[in-house]
Design an enzyme around this catalytic site. Structure first.
Site, short mmCIF file in Angstrom:
data_model
loop_
_atom_site.label_atom_id
_atom_site.label_comp_id
_atom_site.label_asym_id
_atom_site.label_seq_id
_atom_site.Cartn_x
_atom_site.Cartn_y
_atom_site.Cartn_z
N VAL A 14 19.46 -19.70 -11.05
CA VAL A 14 18.82 -18.58 -11.75
C VAL A 14 18.72 -17.37 -10.82
CG1 VAL A 14 16.67 -17.81 -12.82
CG2 VAL A 14 17.58 -20.06 -13.37
N GLU A 161 14.33 -17.75 -18.21
CA GLU A 161 15.79 -17.60 -18.14
C GLU A 161 16.43 -18.71 -18.98
OE1 GLU A 161 17.81 -15.24 -16.53
OE2 GLU A 161 19.11 -16.41 -17.85
N PHE A 264 25.06 -28.48 -29.41
CA PHE A 264 24.22 -29.53 -28.84
C PHE A 264 24.12 -30.76 -29.73
CE2 PHE A 264 22.63 -28.26 -24.69
CZ PHE A 264 23.29 -27.04 -24.61
N LEU A 265 25.21 -31.03 -30.45
CA LEU A 265 25.29 -32.26 -31.23
C LEU A 265 26.46 -33.10 -30.73
CD1 LEU A 265 24.55 -31.22 -34.95
CD2 LEU A 265 23.07 -32.45 -33.35
N ALA A 267 27.59 -36.16 -29.05
CA ALA A 267 27.07 -37.46 -28.61
C ALA A 267 27.78 -37.84 -27.32
CB ALA A 267 27.33 -38.50 -29.68
N GLY A 268 27.11 -38.61 -26.50
CA GLY A 268 27.74 -39.02 -25.24
C GLY A 268 26.79 -39.86 -24.42
N CYS A 275 17.45 -29.34 -15.35
CA CYS A 275 16.50 -28.69 -16.27
C CYS A 275 15.95 -29.62 -17.34
CB CYS A 275 17.16 -27.48 -16.91
SG CYS A 275 17.79 -26.33 -15.68
N LYS A 335 27.71 -32.21 -15.81
CA LYS A 335 28.49 -31.69 -16.93
C LYS A 335 29.70 -30.98 -16.35
CE LYS A 335 26.54 -27.14 -17.65
NZ LYS A 335 25.94 -26.23 -18.59
#
Ligand code: UGA
Length: 446
Positions: A14, A161, A264-265, A267-268, A275, A335
């Site tokens: 940030v 932020e 944000f759908l 799946a995993g 965060c 990620k």
């Protein structure tokens, strides 16, 4: 109108992205940190972490003198600027609540600098802090150390932020909204004008509110996103029990409903990073202190905790005992597009594989140095995805890097000893892969 000079405390994602963002738009920015090693890198134009597009802008802004990074010189940074963003870290305590020690010490330094200033200065908290922190902790420290009055002698805002690692600049330059929690109108006006100047005609909606509402907006936003992820993962778990069901098509169809939305759908293996895990825990702990149990978020957490270990179970279903089996792990970062492994889903997966006696070889395009500090010589590290696959009994996709999306079934069949593939991030088309090898995936009815 003369651009205000800006100081930024803390050079994590940030802080550094804020500093480089303002410097790249022609503001003079002074960053300050206690970390001499990181400061030295920044002053040479080298980012201390991997973030696409950061290197070039950092180099440019250091070279043209718009950005400098000081070591332990908060006072100087504040004295030479008009507005300070405080973006120091707020880690978790063992009970999940947030640890405010860095906010407290940096605020003391800011306050001491303000005692020597005769001009109006605004302090804006960017760190994620629980509701009440800016009003009840930051403001009294600033007033005590400066012997000045908040609201008249200096301004105070809480400005959360929302940037994501991996797309930090994209998110900074095209923010969905700016949230300004203000102690008083003058403080809020100053920050609003700064952002209007920064974004020009592309200024996103600006929400002005109280300090504590701004603090809660950040936690509520991250918690809802984490909830969406755990929700779709529970639907994935149901899909696995229904022959012919696939969570990908379920999520795609759900996402077309404007009230739900497609993002944000995915799946995993659940959410990791610095965060969501920390913020969900902190909101649960904060709320518990207020006498309200956040059962919904407790469930979100427990789904997230169980999710990564599912691929170890898949592995056992494919191979039987894992003792002595060679497992190839593709992806170590929490990620894609980052080298960050904080709360990375791969950590519980590898620990469990090792416990079951497997030999693990891992590859990641950028996170291997980070992984070496965590796993040391407990696992092997490959120099490429193909090298990682060589002679493996099973491969698990843990991070959704573009590089892995390009792999074809033949890359697995030609290189692996037994082509067993587990897609933990749903990056492959099941139809293409099931024909050529044993293939399991999160949320795929088997
Ligand atoms: C998150 C938020 O998205 C930002 O808005 C916020 O500013 C930031 O936290 C923060 O508080 O500083 P970040 O942690 O960088 O950003 O990354 P995300 O892209 O949100 O991903 C978080 C985790 O969720 C990753 O492990 C990712 O793989 C996982 N995820 C994300 C899923 O499993 N499924 C999805 O559909 C999306």
């Amino acid at each position: 109108m003369k651009k205000p000079n800006i100081s930024v405390l803390g050079i994590g994602y940030v802080g550094l992205c804020t500093a480089v963002g303002f410097a790249s738009k022609g503001y003079n920015v002074i960053a300050s940190t206690h970390d001499a090693e990181k400061a030295a890198k920044i002053n040479k134009g080298i980012p201390p972490f991997y973030e696409p597009n950061l290197q070039k802008l950092l180099e440019e802004t250091i070279q043209n003198g718009r950005l400098t990074c000081l070591i332990n010189q908060t006072e100087k940074a504040v004295l030479e600027t008009d507005l300070t963003f405080n973006a120091v870290g707020t880690p978790s305590r063992p009970d999940g609540s947030i640890d405010l020690q860095f906010i407290e010490t940096s605020t003391r330094d800011i306050g001491q600098a303000l005692s020597q200033k005769n001009t109006y200065h605004v302090v804006a908290i960017k760190s994620t802090v629980v509701p009440g922190t800016t009003q009840d902790i930051v403001k009294p420290i600033l007033e005590k150390e400066s012997e000045k009055k908040c609201g008249s002698d200096f301004g105070l805002c809480m400005n959360p932020e929302f940037l994501r690692q991996g797309s930090a600049f994209e998110d900074t330059l095209h923010a969905d909204r700016i949230v300004i929690g203000e102690y008083d109108k003058k403080s809020g006006d100053t920050l609003e004008n700064l952002y209007k100047n920064f974004y020009g005609k592309n200024t996103p909606p600006i929400i002005r509110t109280t300090l504590s509402a701004a603090e809660l907006i950040k936690y509520a936003s991250n918690s809802l996103l984490a909830t969406k992820i755990s929700f779709i993962n529970t639907i994935a778990n149901v899909c696995e029990k229904i022959p012919g069901a696939d969570v990908k098509i379920v999520a795609t169809a759900m996402g077309l409903d404007k009230r739900i939305g497609p993002l944000f759908l995915n799946a995993g293996l659940g959410y990791g990073g610095s965060c969501f895990p920390k913020d969900v825990k902190a909101l649960i702990a904060y709320s518990k202190n207020l006498g309200y149990r956040l059962e919904l978020l407790e469930a979100v957490e427990s789904v997230n905790k169980a999710q990564p270990l599912k691929v170890v179970q898949f592995c056992k279903e494919l191979l039987g005992s894992l003792k002595g089996k060679r497992i190839a792990i593709l992806g170590l970062a929490f990620k894609a597009d980052t080298d960050d492994m904080r709360e990375a889903r791969v950590i519980p997966i590898i620990n469990q594989l090792i416990k079951e006696g497997a030999n693990v070889t891992a590859y990641d395009p950028v996170a291997i140095p980070t992984a070496k500090a965590i796993f040391k010589n407990k696992i092997h590290y490959a120099a490429s995805a193909i090298e990682c696959l060589k002679n493996a009994d099973c491969c698990i996709i843990v991070t959704e890097w573009d590089e892995f999306k390009k792999l074809k079934p033949e890359d697995f069949t030609r290189n692996m000893k037994h082509p067993n593939l587990i897609d933990g991030r749903r990056i492959y088309n099941p139809e293409e892969f099931t024909q050529k090898m044993k293939f399991k995936a999160i949320g795929l009815g088997h």
